[in-house]
Motif scaffolding. Structure first.
Motif, mmCIF file in Angstrom:
data_model
loop_
_atom_site.group_PDB
_atom_site.id
_atom_site.type_symbol
_atom_site.label_atom_id
_atom_site.label_comp_id
_atom_site.label_asym_id
_atom_site.label_seq_id
_atom_site.Cartn_x
_atom_site.Cartn_y
_atom_site.Cartn_z
ATOM 1 N N THR A 238 0.817 -1.243 0.044
ATOM 2 C CA THR A 238 0.097 0.005 0.140
ATOM 3 C C THR A 238 0.743 1.321 -0.053
ATOM 4 O O THR A 238 0.799 2.052 -0.603
ATOM 5 C CB THR A 238 -0.905 0.046 1.207
ATOM 6 O OG1 THR A 238 -1.657 -0.957 0.998
ATOM 7 C CG2 THR A 238 -1.820 1.350 1.361
ATOM 8 N N ALA A 239 1.779 1.384 0.970
ATOM 9 C CA ALA A 239 2.767 2.419 0.770
ATOM 10 C C ALA A 239 3.563 2.692 -0.347
ATOM 11 O O ALA A 239 3.653 3.931 -0.740
ATOM 12 C CB ALA A 239 3.762 2.300 2.052
ATOM 13 N N VAL A 240 4.138 1.700 -1.023
ATOM 14 C CA VAL A 240 4.619 1.861 -2.145
ATOM 15 C C VAL A 240 3.927 2.189 -3.356
ATOM 16 O O VAL A 240 4.252 3.255 -4.097
ATOM 17 C CB VAL A 240 5.338 0.581 -2.664
ATOM 18 C CG1 VAL A 240 5.972 0.502 -3.936
ATOM 19 C CG2 VAL A 240 6.218 0.141 -1.742
ATOM 20 N N VAL A 241 2.461 1.741 -3.391
ATOM 21 C CA VAL A 241 1.627 2.240 -4.597
ATOM 22 C C VAL A 241 1.157 3.643 -4.415
ATOM 23 O O VAL A 241 1.036 4.444 -5.298
ATOM 24 C CB VAL A 241 0.549 1.307 -4.719
ATOM 25 C CG1 VAL A 241 -0.750 1.879 -5.690
ATOM 26 C CG2 VAL A 241 0.765 -0.036 -4.917
ATOM 27 N N MET A 242 0.972 3.935 -2.953
ATOM 28 C CA MET A 242 0.493 5.373 -2.866
ATOM 29 C C MET A 242 1.715 6.546 -3.174
ATOM 30 O O MET A 242 1.351 7.431 -3.365
ATOM 31 C CB MET A 242 0.125 5.373 -1.208
ATOM 32 C CG MET A 242 -1.105 4.830 -1.142
ATOM 33 S SD MET A 242 -1.411 4.707 0.852
ATOM 34 C CE MET A 242 -1.293 6.262 1.449
ATOM 35 N N LEU A 243 2.957 5.995 -3.248
ATOM 36 C CA LEU A 243 4.081 6.769 -3.653
ATOM 37 C C LEU A 243 4.023 7.570 -5.137
ATOM 38 O O LEU A 243 4.599 8.358 -5.189
ATOM 39 C CB LEU A 243 5.241 6.314 -3.570
ATOM 40 C CG LEU A 243 5.918 6.150 -1.982
ATOM 41 C CD1 LEU A 243 7.199 5.393 -1.906
ATOM 42 C CD2 LEU A 243 6.195 7.666 -1.504
ATOM 43 N N THR A 244 3.164 6.790 -5.697
ATOM 44 C CA THR A 244 2.885 7.286 -7.406
ATOM 45 C C THR A 244 2.229 8.412 -7.221
ATOM 46 O O THR A 244 2.236 9.267 -8.292
ATOM 47 C CB THR A 244 1.848 6.167 -7.933
ATOM 48 O OG1 THR A 244 0.609 5.991 -7.244
ATOM 49 C CG2 THR A 244 2.437 4.963 -8.188
ATOM 50 N N GLU A 245 1.598 9.017 -5.987
ATOM 51 C CA GLU A 245 1.066 10.350 -5.948
ATOM 52 C C GLU A 245 2.190 11.313 -6.435
ATOM 53 O O GLU A 245 2.234 12.668 -7.193
ATOM 54 C CB GLU A 245 0.594 11.029 -4.641
ATOM 55 C CG GLU A 245 0.283 11.920 -4.530
ATOM 56 C CD GLU A 245 -0.230 12.381 -3.171
ATOM 57 O OE1 GLU A 245 -0.192 13.955 -2.675
ATOM 58 O OE2 GLU A 245 -0.145 11.845 -2.396
ATOM 59 N N VAL A 246 3.595 11.079 -6.060
ATOM 60 C CA VAL A 246 4.622 12.058 -5.936
ATOM 61 C C VAL A 246 4.846 12.390 -7.846
ATOM 62 O O VAL A 246 5.104 13.357 -8.122
ATOM 63 C CB VAL A 246 5.981 11.530 -5.339
ATOM 64 C CG1 VAL A 246 7.112 12.568 -5.849
ATOM 65 C CG2 VAL A 246 5.506 11.592 -3.854
#
Length: 295
Positions: A238-246
């Motif tokens: 979850t944390a890695v996928v959410m980094l796509t926001e950057v």
């Protein structure tokens, strides 16, 4: 589907700076837009979780969650709407640094070697992003920079408090977070409007109500997508996928004129993202935690 849900959430938040700026240009400050955006989600929670208020009032620790969540979203939305989007998002994602320190202070977690490495990476990244071009101390150069830092700090505090209050119901935690978005942004907006620092809410015509309602709905479904995906995937994924926001925020800002990216900021951003990825790796050895409403 869970991964797609998380990516949809990251896409919405990564592009959120653009509609915030459009509304600000026609007279609706990001603080007022934030109030309206979270009022919809708060209304849904009040209708579907009618007992959550009692639990919220009975546990003062949830009041801190309310304050932290409200400050997080107020600072982030205000920052990306008024400053360099790339810088604000990168400074916001310094939260792995704050998370290590706050988890130590609040939860008594021991400092691991991996935690020390990500703290060092985050500090190096922050120094690179904040360092002035002509030399000098790496300090925030604008209100938007400060808002990015504040948003990341309170986001980390919010996550730590959610872990501390894991025994509370999901409805009470959600109520705390969404009511915080309305109350903190609303209090800031009213205070600043009263001091004539921002305008009272206004739109040039009723036609603007449709995109405003659409934005509120989009963020509501974005949060549902986050909850759906995060509940079905390990916390580290979850944390890695959410980094796509950057990259979404950075690419859209560079394309649409909302920010700039020089070599120094790129190096600092790489270090900050490296710290966030290390945090995700470390999270893979931890039990599942409650999920936050913001990316």
């Amino acid at each position: 589907m869970p991964v797609l849900g998380l990516m949809f959430n990251a896409l919405v938040w990564g592009l959120s700076w653009w509609p915030f700026r459009q509304f600000e240009q026609v007279g609706l400050h990001p603080l007022w837009t934030t109030v309206i955006m979270y009022a919809l989600s708060l209304g849904v929670i009040l209708l579907t979780q009618r007992q959550a208020w009692r639990e919220l009032l009975a546990h003062p620790a949830l009041w801190l969650v309310m304050l932290a969540a409200g400050t997080t979203n107020t600072a982030f939305n205000w920052g990306v709407a008024t400053g360099d989007v790339v810088r604000v998002v990168l400074l916001f994602y310094l939260m792995p640094l704050w998370a290590v320190l706050l988890a130590r202070l609040i939860l008594g977690e021991r400092l691991t070697v991996l935690a020390g490495v990500r703290v060092a990476l985050a500090l190096v990244g922050a120094a690179a992003v904040l360092a002035p071009a002509g030399g000098g101390w790496p300090l925030p150069a604008s209100l938007a920079d400060w808002l990015g830092l504040l948003g990341g700090l309170t986001f980390a505090f919010n996550n730590v408090m959610l872990r501390r209050e894991a025994a509370r119901s999901a409805g009470a935690r959600a109520l705390a977070m969404f009511s915080g978005g309305v109350l903190v942004a609303g209090a800031a907006a009213i205070a600043m409007a009263g001091a004539q620092l921002v305008a009272w809410p206004q739109l040039p015509s009723a036609a603007w109500l449709a995109p405003l309602a659409g934005m509120a709905l989009l963020f509501f479904f974005s949060n549902l997508s986050l909850q759906y995906g995060a509940a079905r995937l390990p916390a580290n994924i979850t944390a890695v996928v959410m980094l796509t926001e950057v990259p979404v925020a950075a690419i859209s800002a560079l394309w649409l004129g909302g920010g700039q990216l020089d070599a120094q900021t790129a190096v600092g951003g790489a270090a900050i993202l490296g710290a966030a990825l290390l945090a995700a790796m470390e999270r893979s050895t931890m039990p599942a935690q409650p999920k936050e409403a913001h990316p």
